[in-house]
Scaffold this motif. Structure first.
Motif, PDB file in Angstrom:
ATOM      1  N   SER A  58       0.816  -1.220   0.000  1.00 23.07           N
ATOM      2  CA  SER A  58       0.000   0.000   0.000  1.00 23.07           C
ATOM      3  C   SER A  58       0.848   1.267   0.000  1.00 23.07           C
ATOM      4  O   SER A  58       0.428   2.300  -0.537  1.00 23.07           O
ATOM      5  CB  SER A  58      -0.938   0.006   1.206  1.00 23.07           C
ATOM      6  OG  SER A  58      -0.207   0.043   2.425  1.00 23.07           O
ATOM      7  N   LYS A  59       2.055   1.205   0.575  1.00 20.08           N
ATOM      8  CA  LYS A  59       2.916   2.397   0.630  1.00 20.08           C
ATOM      9  C   LYS A  59       3.426   2.796  -0.752  1.00 20.08           C
ATOM     10  O   LYS A  59       3.908   3.917  -0.924  1.00 20.08           O
ATOM     11  CB  LYS A  59       4.099   2.149   1.575  1.00 20.08           C
ATOM     12  CG  LYS A  59       3.704   1.907   3.024  1.00 20.08           C
ATOM     13  CD  LYS A  59       4.911   1.799   3.935  1.00 20.08           C
ATOM     14  CE  LYS A  59       5.742   0.557   3.691  1.00 20.08           C
ATOM     15  NZ  LYS A  59       5.017  -0.704   3.996  1.00 20.08           N
ATOM     16  N   LEU A  60       3.362   1.897  -1.703  1.00 19.58           N
ATOM     17  CA  LEU A  60       3.859   2.175  -3.056  1.00 19.58           C
ATOM     18  C   LEU A  60       2.758   2.622  -4.006  1.00 19.58           C
ATOM     19  O   LEU A  60       3.008   2.825  -5.191  1.00 19.58           O
ATOM     20  CB  LEU A  60       4.532   0.910  -3.625  1.00 19.58           C
ATOM     21  CG  LEU A  60       5.700   0.357  -2.810  1.00 19.58           C
ATOM     22  CD1 LEU A  60       6.223  -0.924  -3.454  1.00 19.58           C
ATOM     23  CD2 LEU A  60       6.808   1.387  -2.668  1.00 19.58           C
ATOM     24  N   LEU A  61       1.550   2.798  -3.478  1.00 12.97           N
ATOM     25  CA  LEU A  61       0.398   3.144  -4.308  1.00 12.97           C
ATOM     26  C   LEU A  61      -0.156   4.503  -3.919  1.00 12.97           C
ATOM     27  O   LEU A  61      -0.107   4.902  -2.753  1.00 12.97           O
ATOM     28  CB  LEU A  61      -0.705   2.091  -4.141  1.00 12.97           C
ATOM     29  CG  LEU A  61      -0.358   0.654  -4.545  1.00 12.97           C
ATOM     30  CD1 LEU A  61      -1.427  -0.300  -4.030  1.00 12.97           C
ATOM     31  CD2 LEU A  61      -0.233   0.545  -6.066  1.00 12.97           C
ATOM     32  N   SER A  62      -0.726   5.199  -4.891  1.00 14.79           N
ATOM     33  CA  SER A  62      -1.425   6.440  -4.600  1.00 14.79           C
ATOM     34  C   SER A  62      -2.734   6.129  -3.874  1.00 14.79           C
ATOM     35  O   SER A  62      -3.235   4.993  -3.909  1.00 14.79           O
ATOM     36  CB  SER A  62      -1.731   7.198  -5.890  1.00 14.79           C
ATOM     37  OG  SER A  62      -2.688   6.479  -6.669  1.00 14.79           O
ATOM     38  N   GLU A  63      -3.296   7.132  -3.216  1.00 14.05           N
ATOM     39  CA  GLU A  63      -4.569   6.930  -2.522  1.00 14.05           C
ATOM     40  C   GLU A  63      -5.655   6.484  -3.496  1.00 14.05           C
ATOM     41  O   GLU A  63      -6.451   5.582  -3.190  1.00 14.05           O
ATOM     42  CB  GLU A  63      -4.979   8.216  -1.804  1.00 14.05           C
ATOM     43  CG  GLU A  63      -6.233   8.056  -0.957  1.00 14.05           C
ATOM     44  CD  GLU A  63      -6.484   9.251  -0.051  1.00 14.05           C
ATOM     45  OE1 GLU A  63      -7.488   9.217   0.689  1.00 14.05           O
ATOM     46  OE2 GLU A  63      -5.683  10.216  -0.073  1.00 14.05           O
ATOM     47  N   LYS A  64      -5.690   7.096  -4.669  1.00 12.06           N
ATOM     48  CA  LYS A  64      -6.685   6.728  -5.674  1.00 12.06           C
ATOM     49  C   LYS A  64      -6.531   5.266  -6.094  1.00 12.06           C
ATOM     50  O   LYS A  64      -7.524   4.523  -6.196  1.00 12.06           O
ATOM     51  CB  LYS A  64      -6.558   7.636  -6.895  1.00 12.06           C
ATOM     52  CG  LYS A  64      -7.525   7.333  -8.022  1.00 12.06           C
ATOM     53  CD  LYS A  64      -7.361   8.339  -9.156  1.00 12.06           C
ATOM     54  CE  LYS A  64      -8.379   8.105 -10.269  1.00 12.06           C
ATOM     55  NZ  LYS A  64      -8.152   6.808 -10.966  1.00 12.06           N
TER      56      LYS A  64
END
Length: 219
Positions: A58-64
């Protein structure tokens, strides 16, 4: 540089070793100064299908992108759950025990019979097993550094937990907007600390984590 893509290689090894299920486990919110800590679980078996396209820690992904992937991860996993421990509980027992409490609550939410869970392996991100001391039933827990990056079940758990907690923080911001929780998600940004200095701390804050004497807000 290409971002590492998680696989099911470690899960397959655990299945080959006799695990009925592998339960990917990850926490979010550990370092925040406000809000709960969340522990996510995603369960896979040896016959699980191809993971959702673009699944990452999850830390490597944008919120969207996390918002897009979370329902896909839930649909992909055989079972999933998120458990929480509140800011008050973190202040009372400390973050490590609170992580265990949240993990225990997540396990209790899984719609899997106890016998199946006892035949499974919990694949826990990191090098420290904070989960086992909280459990009344001894379960197999395997820690692995960077499991949220490398193991699909754990990456899915990280996304599910992150989106769940972020939504709680956004909801809390709507009720108490002065602290910027919709954007900082409870982490200690400069603006967040400035708001605490101006408005005081709330019951949603981990008060033992704040520096110096902090007044308690009436909100």
């Amino acid at each position: 540089m290409a971002v590492a893509e998680p696989t099911l290689e470690i899960e397959a090894l655990l299945h080959d070793g006799g695990a009925r299920f592998v339960i990917g486990c990850d926490e979010v919110g550990r370092g925040a100064i406000a809000g709960p800590v969340a522990v996510g679980l995603c369960v896979v078996d040896a016959r699980i299908g191809v993971m959702p396209t673009g699944l990452r820690d999850s830390k490597l992904l944008s919120e969207k992108r996390r918002e897009e992937l979370a329902p896909l991860a839930v649909e992909w996993a055989l079972y999933s759950a998120v458990g929480l421990a509140t800011a008050t509980e973190i202040d009372s027992v400390g973050i490590i025990a609170a992580l265990g409490l949240a993990g225990k609550r997540a396990l209790a939410k899984l719609h899997v019979d106890g016998a199946a869970v006892r035949q499974s392996v919990i694949l826990l991100d990191g090098s420290h097993d904070w989960l086992s001391p909280a459990l009344t039933t001894k379960l197999a827990v395997k820690t692995r550094a960077k499991a949220d990056r490398d193991c699909a079940s754990v990456a899915a758990a990280s996304v599910v937990a992150k989106v769940h907690r972020d939504r709680l923080m956004i909801s809390a911001h709507d009720r108490t907007p002065g602290y910027g929780w919709a954007s900082n998600k409870g982490y200690g940004s400069a603006d967040h600390f400035a708001a605490i200095a101006e408005l005081g701390a709330t019951d949603f804050h981990r008060r033992t984590w704040l520096h110096g004497d902090v007044e308690l807000s009436d909100d």
